[in-house]
Enzyme design. Structure first.
Site, short mmCIF file in Angstrom:
data_model
loop_
_atom_site.label_atom_id
_atom_site.label_comp_id
_atom_site.label_asym_id
_atom_site.label_seq_id
_atom_site.Cartn_x
_atom_site.Cartn_y
_atom_site.Cartn_z
N HIS A 270 -1.55 -7.88 2.40
CA HIS A 270 -1.55 -8.39 3.77
C HIS A 270 -2.75 -7.93 4.59
O HIS A 270 -2.96 -8.36 5.73
CB HIS A 270 -0.23 -8.08 4.49
CG HIS A 270 -0.03 -6.66 4.92
ND1 HIS A 270 -0.20 -6.27 6.23
CD2 HIS A 270 0.34 -5.55 4.24
CE1 HIS A 270 0.07 -4.97 6.33
NE2 HIS A 270 0.40 -4.51 5.14
N GLN B 169 -7.73 -0.52 3.12
CA GLN B 169 -8.58 -1.14 4.14
C GLN B 169 -9.91 -1.63 3.58
O GLN B 169 -10.70 -2.24 4.30
CB GLN B 169 -8.85 -0.15 5.29
CG GLN B 169 -7.63 0.22 6.09
CD GLN B 169 -7.11 -0.90 6.99
OE1 GLN B 169 -7.81 -1.88 7.28
NE2 GLN B 169 -5.87 -0.78 7.44
N GLY C 205 0.80 -1.22 0.00
CA GLY C 205 0.00 0.00 0.00
C GLY C 205 0.84 1.27 0.00
O GLY C 205 0.51 2.25 -0.69
N CYS D 255 1.37 1.18 12.59
CA CYS D 255 2.65 1.86 12.41
C CYS D 255 2.86 2.88 13.51
O CYS D 255 3.91 3.49 13.64
CB CYS D 255 2.71 2.55 11.06
SG CYS D 255 1.38 2.17 9.96
C1 LIG Z 1 -5.17 3.03 4.76
C2 LIG Z 1 -3.80 2.47 4.60
N1 LIG Z 1 -3.03 2.87 3.59
C3 LIG Z 1 -1.79 2.39 3.41
C4 LIG Z 1 -1.25 1.46 4.25
C5 LIG Z 1 0.12 0.93 4.02
O1 LIG Z 1 0.08 -0.35 3.45
P1 LIG Z 1 1.35 -1.32 3.50
O2 LIG Z 1 1.48 -1.79 4.90
O3 LIG Z 1 1.01 -2.42 2.54
O4 LIG Z 1 2.52 -0.52 3.03
C6 LIG Z 1 -2.02 1.01 5.35
C7 LIG Z 1 -1.45 0.04 6.32
O5 LIG Z 1 -1.76 0.09 7.49
C8 LIG Z 1 -3.33 1.51 5.51
O6 LIG Z 1 -4.10 1.12 6.53
#
Ligand SMILES: Cc1ncc(COP(=O)(O)O)c(C=O)c1O
Length: 384
Positions: A202, A180, A72, A326
């Protein structure tokens, strides 16, 4: 670990049996590089293109509108940078929202440092953004609108079709971070009308480190990674074939079982919400109606740091979170609640419980039984 109750599925999910089975041969038997001309390479190439077809079909796209990425974050970074590069002669203004994931927000900050102007729309108390609000902020030099399909902290689902129509009426490209949403609610790029869409395996029982960017045919994204010219020359790097195959298997399974999964997950979520808000001083955050089937997030009066609740739940074998993964131990989760108008103290305090179809009603009952005691315990410790 065996007896752990995992309710942090917005952070990441378990890889499904089907995804794992589909991936395994591509580590040791079919390990070819899809760019190689020999049989092993061609086998990998076929797996790549079959996976692309499966992912495209799941979101109503054409095969050649899907670009595989590392997840993402990369898809979001790429989408924003690509549009700014493509439209640089048209203007320098971007519109996004104050509740985006940092993959979008930090990219906006970076673009700002390069001279672009960014307007971040502020949501209402439910995390909603309206088409009218977007319209009022569009300028003659606006080149991109990027608004998430569903929020990762409070679970609000945004009216993407209306927002996208509003952007298009003004001739502006529309990107949505659907990380999401894909495989959690119906997502069809044609119904929504979006030009670009980010997703991540994931979050729907696929492996980590793989995702995709949908970019409509007429919008060929300029390369973000340069090198060997993979992915139509737009995203170089040897393709992560096991990951891509796993992503395709997961999205196929997820979309085929979507109605049944939504029914099961929503029933568990609603039981959880109904009982948690009976705890004195407990409130649900986010949109009470337009919300992700699996996400329930709460604030508790008198508890300013939800990380205390998360730690106590963990002691009882329950894995939940205090906002986005995160930022679980930092102040980061607060940017969403702060934007929704919550006081600074409260905006540190959201407990996020995110369910998948693997969660059982018994697990929900355990949480319902334990949470009131944990909340009471923390409140009494706070008073000491
Ligand atoms: C809304 C949203 N965008 C982007 C991401 C980032 O995705 P990735 O973990 O695959 O880099 C996340 C991950 O928590 C997310 O919830």
């Amino acid at each position: 670990m065996e007896n752990t109750i995992y309710v942090d599925n917005s952070a990441t999910t378990a890889v499904s049996e089907k995804a794992l089975e589909a991936m395994l041969p591509y580590f040791r038997e079919n390990y070819g590089n899809p760019s190689s001309v020999h049989s092993r390479g061609q086998e990998a190439q076929r797996a790549l293109e079959n996976s692309r077809r499966t992912v495209a079909r799941a979101i109503g796209a054409y095969n050649n509108e899907i670009y595989f990425t590392s997840g993402g974050t990369e898809s979001d970074n790429w989408a924003l940078n690509a549009v700014c590069e493509l439209k640089r002669d048209k203007g320098r203004h971007i519109i996004s929202t104050a509740i985006e994931h940092n993959a979008v927000l930090k990219t906006c900050e970076k673009l700002q440092k390069r001279g672009l102007e960014v307007t971040l729309l502020k949501p209402d108390k439910y995390g909603q953004i309206t088409a009218e609000q977007l319209k009022q902020n569009i300028r003659s030099d606006t080149i991109l609108v990027s608004i998430m399909t569903a929020n990762n902290v409070v679970g609000t689902i945004l009216p993407i079709k209306e927002l996208c129509d509003t952007a298009h009426k003004a001739g502006i490209v529309f990107h949505t971070d659907a990380v999401q949403a894909v495989s959690h609610i119906p997502v069809n790029v044609r119904t929504l009308g979006v030009d670009l869409l980010s997703m991540s395996a994931h979050k729907f029982h696929g492996p980590k480190g793989v995702g995709a960017l949908f970019s409509k045919l007429s919008l060929l994204p300029p390369p973000y990674l340069t090198g060997g010219g993979q992915e139509k020359g737009c995203r170089s790097g040897t393709e992560n074939i096991p990951g891509i195959v796993g992503m395709a298997a997961a999205i196929k399974d997820g979309t085929e079982n979507l109605p049944e999964n939504i029914r099961k997950i929503t029933a568990n979520r609603d039981k959880l919400i109904e009982n948690v808000i009976k705890i004195p001083g407990a409130y649900l955050t986010g949109d009470p109606v337009n919300r992700l089937p699996g996400l329930a997030s709460f604030i508790f009066e008198g508890i300013e740091q939800a990380v205390f609740i998360v730690n106590k739940l963990n002691e009882h074998g329950i894995c939940a979170s205090s906002g986005s993964a995160c930022s679980a131990s930092s102040k980061e989760a607060s940017h969403v609640l702060a934007a929704m108008g919550y006081d600074e103290g409260i905006s540190f305090g959201t407990l996020r419980i995110s369910l998948s179809e693997y969660n059982t009603e018994e697990e929900i009952d355990t949480i319902i039984n334990k949470l009131p005691l944990i909340i009471a315990e923390i409140r009494s410790e706070n008073r000491m």
